[in-house]
Write an enzyme that holds these catalytic residues in place. Structure first.
Site, PDB file in Angstrom:
ATOM      1  CG  HIS A 215      40.580  49.548  37.107  1.00 14.48           C
ATOM      2  ND1 HIS A 215      40.347  50.492  38.095  1.00 14.48           N
ATOM      3  CD2 HIS A 215      39.570  49.685  36.210  1.00 14.48           C
ATOM      4  CE1 HIS A 215      39.250  51.164  37.820  1.00 14.48           C
ATOM      5  NE2 HIS A 215      38.759  50.708  36.684  1.00 14.48           N
ATOM      6  CG  ASP A 216      42.422  44.379  35.614  1.00 10.98           C
ATOM      7  OD1 ASP A 216      41.650  43.926  34.754  1.00 10.98           O
ATOM      8  OD2 ASP A 216      42.054  44.636  36.788  1.00 10.98           O
TER       9      ASP A 216
ATOM     10  CG  ASN B 253      35.376  42.748  33.186  1.00 12.91           C
ATOM     11  OD1 ASN B 253      34.817  43.500  33.983  1.00 12.91           O
ATOM     12  ND2 ASN B 253      36.696  42.679  33.054  1.00 12.91           N
TER      13      ASN B 253
ATOM     14  CG  ASP C 283      37.285  39.964  34.731  1.00  8.61           C
ATOM     15  OD1 ASP C 283      36.238  40.438  35.239  1.00  8.61           O
ATOM     16  OD2 ASP C 283      38.389  40.555  34.753  1.00  8.61           O
TER      17      ASP C 283
ATOM     18  CG  PHE D 161      33.083  44.436  38.424  1.00  6.24           C
ATOM     19  CD1 PHE D 161      33.930  43.438  37.965  1.00  6.24           C
ATOM     20  CD2 PHE D 161      31.743  44.392  38.069  1.00  6.24           C
ATOM     21  CE1 PHE D 161      33.451  42.425  37.141  1.00  6.24           C
ATOM     22  CE2 PHE D 161      31.253  43.384  37.241  1.00  6.24           C
ATOM     23  CZ  PHE D 161      32.108  42.391  36.785  1.00  6.24           C
ATOM     24  CG  ASN D 162      37.820  42.575  39.908  1.00  5.68           C
ATOM     25  OD1 ASN D 162      37.089  42.329  38.941  1.00  5.68           O
ATOM     26  ND2 ASN D 162      39.030  43.081  39.771  1.00  5.68           N
TER      27      ASN D 162
ATOM     28  CB  THR E 142      43.315  41.417  36.901  1.00  5.65           C
ATOM     29  OG1 THR E 142      43.052  40.501  35.825  1.00  5.65           O
ATOM     30  CG2 THR E 142      44.808  41.520  37.150  1.00  5.65           C
TER      31      THR E 142
ATOM     32  CG  ASP F 144      40.847  41.756  32.992  1.00  9.27           C
ATOM     33  OD1 ASP F 144      39.941  42.596  32.847  1.00  9.27           O
ATOM     34  OD2 ASP F 144      40.973  41.059  34.009  1.00  9.27           O
TER      35      ASP F 144
HETATM   36  O1  RIB Z   1      36.755  47.492  39.173  1.00  8.82           O
HETATM   37  C1  RIB Z   1      37.676  47.276  38.130  1.00  8.82           C
HETATM   38  C2  RIB Z   1      37.871  45.809  37.906  1.00  8.82           C
HETATM   39  O2  RIB Z   1      36.651  45.223  37.462  1.00  8.82           O
HETATM   40  C3  RIB Z   1      38.885  45.508  36.786  1.00  8.82           C
HETATM   41  O3  RIB Z   1      39.513  44.284  37.045  1.00  8.82           O
HETATM   42  C4  RIB Z   1      38.020  45.407  35.568  1.00  8.82           C
HETATM   43  O4  RIB Z   1      38.590  44.559  34.552  1.00  8.82           O
HETATM   44  C5  RIB Z   1      36.800  44.750  36.131  1.00  8.82           C
HETATM   45  O5  RIB Z   1      37.040  43.347  36.162  1.00  8.82           O
HETATM   46 CA    CA Z   2      39.496  42.535  35.349  1.00  5.20          CA
END
Ligand code: RIB
Ligand code: CA
Length: 321
Positions: free
Chosen positions: A239-240, A39, A10, A165-166, A124, A15
């Protein structure tokens, strides 16, 4: 032999770096990019995937748009983190890479059933596409080598105090994936908060002297400003790409085997990944959970991948190259 992978994403600043790492590192063979709402809306995340592929000269990797909303709740995007476009900050040329007409789940199904060996899925983003794939085409599970996802946490969340979040964006989808029985590695906040893009990392990216190097540094600077404002981070936790790095070199992250369950009903904890690190529940192992990152190995791979992809041919950038 390069590991065949598909990224489900996303974009999203981190990403974007995950796509670049997957496309630029010879240890993996990026077969396709699928996008999902998270996102930002799926229209914007798909446009952003096309923009990233254009600026990096990534061709021949099909991009397909997927689900526009979570399975069982409304979509809540993260414009506070990624901006209205989902990729605010750097300059991007008009995309010349097009998206495929087919739905992401159909592309995933077509590649998984047609590829000569099982494929690693690297989500991701919220797991809506992956859950729909496993539900609509359960026979595909045997064609998935492993799911290596960015999401969850053994402790605190980021979208809420309890949920990352994901997972929080689509808890029902995450529950389906964690219960699927497909081999799964979870790269959660415990390990991705170690992937801090320090000033030294930014200097290495800018120091490449390519459009793409500058674009990556600008992506990270925007992401860092969001994390400084929202969470007081000194640098951006990227993160990703950690999930991609795990596929590239399993030694980059240390994992433990455990049970992960997704909270669906908690008023305050919905979307939390409940990770049974000490085996207190008796629930069976269903995931490897990444806890430690070899930051040196990780950033070496990211910078090398960006270096391998730039510079762009024929695209006039504002970076004065
Ligand atoms: O919490 C971080 C995740 O949420 C990452 O994948 C970031 O791109 C958002 O999608
Ligand atoms: Ca992401």
């Amino acid at each position: 032999m390069a590991v065949p992978i598909i990224i489900d994403c996303d974009p999203g600043h981190d990403d974007a770096l995950a796509i670049l790492l997957a496309a630029g590192d010879p240890a993996v063979d990026l077969l396709a990019i699928t996008t999902v709402a998270g996102n930002q809306t799926v229209e914007k995340t798909t446009l952003n995937a096309r923009r990233v592929c254009t600026v990096a000269g990534i061709t021949g990797v099909p991009i397909a748009a997927g689900c526009p909303k979570p399975l069982a709740q409304r979509l809540a995007v993260a414009a506070d983190v990624h901006g209205e476009s989902g990729l605010d900050g750097p300059w991007f040329p008009e995309p010349t890479v097009e998206a495929e007409p087919e739905h992401a789940v159909e592309l995933l199904h077509r590649i998984l059933t047609g590829h000569p060996e099982p494929v690693t899925l690297v989500p991701t983003a919220p797991l809506t596409n992956i859950a729909l794939l496993l539900t609509r085409y359960p026979e595909c599970a045997s064609r998935i080598r492993e799911i290596v996802l960015m999401g969850g946490s053994t402790g605190r969340g980021n979208r809420t105090p309890a949920a990352e979040f994901n997972i929080h964006t689509d808890p029902e989808a995450a529950d389906i994936v964690f219960r699927s029985g497909v081999p799964l590695t979870m790269c959660g906040l415990d390990v991705t908060h170690q992937a801090l893009a320090t000033p030294e990392v930014l200097a290495r990216l800018d120091g490449l002297g390519t459009d793409l190097g500058h674009v990556c540094a600008e992506l990270i600077r925007f992401f860092a400003s969001s994390y400084r404002t929202l969470y007081g981070f000194p640098a951006a936790p990227v993160h990703d790409p950690v999930a991609v790095a795990r596929v590239i070199d399993p030694d980059v992250v240390r994992c433990v085997e455990t049970n992960v369950a997704v909270e669906l009903r908690g008023e305050l904890t919905r979307g939390m990944t409940v990770v049974d690190l000490h085996g207190r529940t008796g629930r069976p192992v269903n995931a490897r959970v990444a806890l430690e990152l070899r930051q040196d190995l990780f950033w070496d791979r990211v910078v090398a991948a960006v270096a391998a992809l730039g510079p762009q041919a024929g695209i006039r950038s504002p970076y004065g190259r």
